[in-house]
Motif scaffolding. Sequence first.
Motif, PDB file in Angstrom:
ATOM      1  N   GLY A 146       0.827  -1.191   0.000  1.00 35.65           N
ATOM      2  CA  GLY A 146       0.000   0.000   0.000  1.00 35.65           C
ATOM      3  C   GLY A 146       0.866   1.247   0.000  1.00 35.65           C
ATOM      4  O   GLY A 146       2.078   1.192   0.213  1.00 35.65           O
ATOM      5  N   ARG A 147       0.227   2.380  -0.240  1.00 33.04           N
ATOM      6  CA  ARG A 147       0.949   3.648  -0.370  1.00 33.04           C
ATOM      7  C   ARG A 147       0.299   4.686   0.522  1.00 33.04           C
ATOM      8  O   ARG A 147      -0.917   4.845   0.528  1.00 33.04           O
ATOM      9  CB  ARG A 147       0.912   4.105  -1.825  1.00 33.04           C
ATOM     10  CG  ARG A 147       1.616   5.418  -2.095  1.00 33.04           C
ATOM     11  CD  ARG A 147       1.631   5.722  -3.583  1.00 33.04           C
ATOM     12  NE  ARG A 147       0.361   6.269  -4.064  1.00 33.04           N
ATOM     13  CZ  ARG A 147       0.086   6.471  -5.346  1.00 33.04           C
ATOM     14  NH1 ARG A 147       0.963   6.129  -6.273  1.00 33.04           N
ATOM     15  NH2 ARG A 147      -1.078   6.996  -5.708  1.00 33.04           N
ATOM     16  N   LEU A 148       1.127   5.398   1.272  1.00 32.64           N
ATOM     17  CA  LEU A 148       0.662   6.517   2.085  1.00 32.64           C
ATOM     18  C   LEU A 148       0.974   7.806   1.333  1.00 32.64           C
ATOM     19  O   LEU A 148       2.054   7.939   0.751  1.00 32.64           O
ATOM     20  CB  LEU A 148       1.362   6.511   3.442  1.00 32.64           C
ATOM     21  CG  LEU A 148       0.794   7.461   4.502  1.00 32.64           C
ATOM     22  CD1 LEU A 148      -0.563   6.961   4.990  1.00 32.64           C
ATOM     23  CD2 LEU A 148       1.762   7.598   5.677  1.00 32.64           C
ATOM     24  N   GLU A 149       0.019   8.746   1.334  1.00 31.84           N
ATOM     25  CA  GLU A 149       0.206  10.008   0.624  1.00 31.84           C
ATOM     26  C   GLU A 149      -0.064  11.178   1.562  1.00 31.84           C
ATOM     27  O   GLU A 149      -1.075  11.194   2.268  1.00 31.84           O
ATOM     28  CB  GLU A 149      -0.749  10.121  -0.569  1.00 31.84           C
ATOM     29  CG  GLU A 149      -0.590   9.031  -1.605  1.00 31.84           C
ATOM     30  CD  GLU A 149      -1.562   9.202  -2.773  1.00 31.84           C
ATOM     31  OE1 GLU A 149      -2.217  10.269  -2.873  1.00 31.84           O
ATOM     32  OE2 GLU A 149      -1.672   8.264  -3.587  1.00 31.84           O
ATOM     33  N   LEU A 150       0.822  12.171   1.535  1.00 41.19           N
ATOM     34  CA  LEU A 150       0.641  13.410   2.279  1.00 41.19           C
ATOM     35  C   LEU A 150       0.408  14.532   1.278  1.00 41.19           C
ATOM     36  O   LEU A 150       1.243  14.772   0.393  1.00 41.19           O
ATOM     37  CB  LEU A 150       1.875  13.734   3.128  1.00 41.19           C
ATOM     38  CG  LEU A 150       2.037  13.016   4.472  1.00 41.19           C
ATOM     39  CD1 LEU A 150       2.116  11.505   4.312  1.00 41.19           C
ATOM     40  CD2 LEU A 150       3.282  13.536   5.193  1.00 41.19           C
ATOM     41  N   HIS A 151      -0.737  15.211   1.402  1.00 38.97           N
ATOM     42  CA  HIS A 151      -1.105  16.304   0.498  1.00 38.97           C
ATOM     43  C   HIS A 151      -1.298  17.584   1.300  1.00 38.97           C
ATOM     44  O   HIS A 151      -2.023  17.581   2.295  1.00 38.97           O
ATOM     45  CB  HIS A 151      -2.412  15.985  -0.230  1.00 38.97           C
ATOM     46  CG  HIS A 151      -2.361  14.743  -1.051  1.00 38.97           C
ATOM     47  ND1 HIS A 151      -2.009  14.751  -2.378  1.00 38.97           N
ATOM     48  CD2 HIS A 151      -2.615  13.449  -0.731  1.00 38.97           C
ATOM     49  CE1 HIS A 151      -2.049  13.521  -2.847  1.00 38.97           C
ATOM     50  NE2 HIS A 151      -2.410  12.702  -1.875  1.00 38.97           N
ATOM     51  N   TRP A 152      -0.680  18.678   0.843  1.00 45.90           N
ATOM     52  CA  TRP A 152      -0.795  19.960   1.522  1.00 45.90           C
ATOM     53  C   TRP A 152      -1.589  20.948   0.680  1.00 45.90           C
ATOM     54  O   TRP A 152      -1.468  20.970  -0.555  1.00 45.90           O
ATOM     55  CB  TRP A 152       0.584  20.547   1.800  1.00 45.90           C
ATOM     56  CG  TRP A 152       1.379  19.804   2.807  1.00 45.90           C
ATOM     57  CD1 TRP A 152       1.356  19.952   4.170  1.00 45.90           C
ATOM     58  CD2 TRP A 152       2.360  18.781   2.548  1.00 45.90           C
ATOM     59  NE1 TRP A 152       2.246  19.087   4.764  1.00 45.90           N
ATOM     60  CE2 TRP A 152       2.879  18.357   3.793  1.00 45.90           C
ATOM     61  CE3 TRP A 152       2.843  18.177   1.382  1.00 45.90           C
ATOM     62  CZ2 TRP A 152       3.857  17.378   3.914  1.00 45.90           C
ATOM     63  CZ3 TRP A 152       3.800  17.193   1.485  1.00 45.90           C
ATOM     64  CH2 TRP A 152       4.307  16.801   2.741  1.00 45.90           C
TER      65      TRP A 152
END
Length: 209
Positions: free
Chosen positions: A78-84
């Motif tokens: 799986g992939r973790l994504e951080l969006h600002w």
Amino acid sequence: MPGMTSHLFQPGQTVVRREIMRGEPWIAIPQVCVQDDGDLLVTYTPGGTPMVYPQAGAFPVGEHPWKLAGSTYWRGHGRLELHWTGVEHSLFLFWDGPERAFQGWYFNLEDAPRRTAIGFDTLDHELDVWWAADAETYEFKDVVEFEETGPARYPGRMDQIRAEGRRIAGLLDAGEHWWDKAWADWTPDLSWQPRDVPAGWESVAFEAR
């Protein structure tokens, strides 16, 4: 950013990541909200998550490369994504192997997130910055591909995208960390299973770039 806080998501809620290419939905990936404070939106894509593509469209630059490659679901841990808010890149985290070893930081250049009723819209800019967990420094990825496909995919935006890559590199060179490194030790809720995209996802209103 206007509208960025109009749809806050709760932990565990489905958040659909759509890419909008030249005014058309290009791909949809149903993710899971990890946290959302209106400025930082963190999402997770469990292994086995479907990649969904539109049934019809003009596709002036062709269909999504993952569709052409036959990719129908996300593989691996799986992939973790951080969006600002307002930021033209996100940060991807990957893990690998039975011990779930952290692989590194992947700065994915893309449109700043534009929230929708079902999630958010963006567009991958292809150019990336990768800092492997065991490496002394970072490297740029997909530079040739960006230069080849960019003029058609991002007309008039090539210099802006290159500038964002240089900005990221400059911050990293200066030792800046605008994210919490503790995310490398994050583990998903075991109850989080792959999600489905809602019916009619293609027709949800979007703001074109």
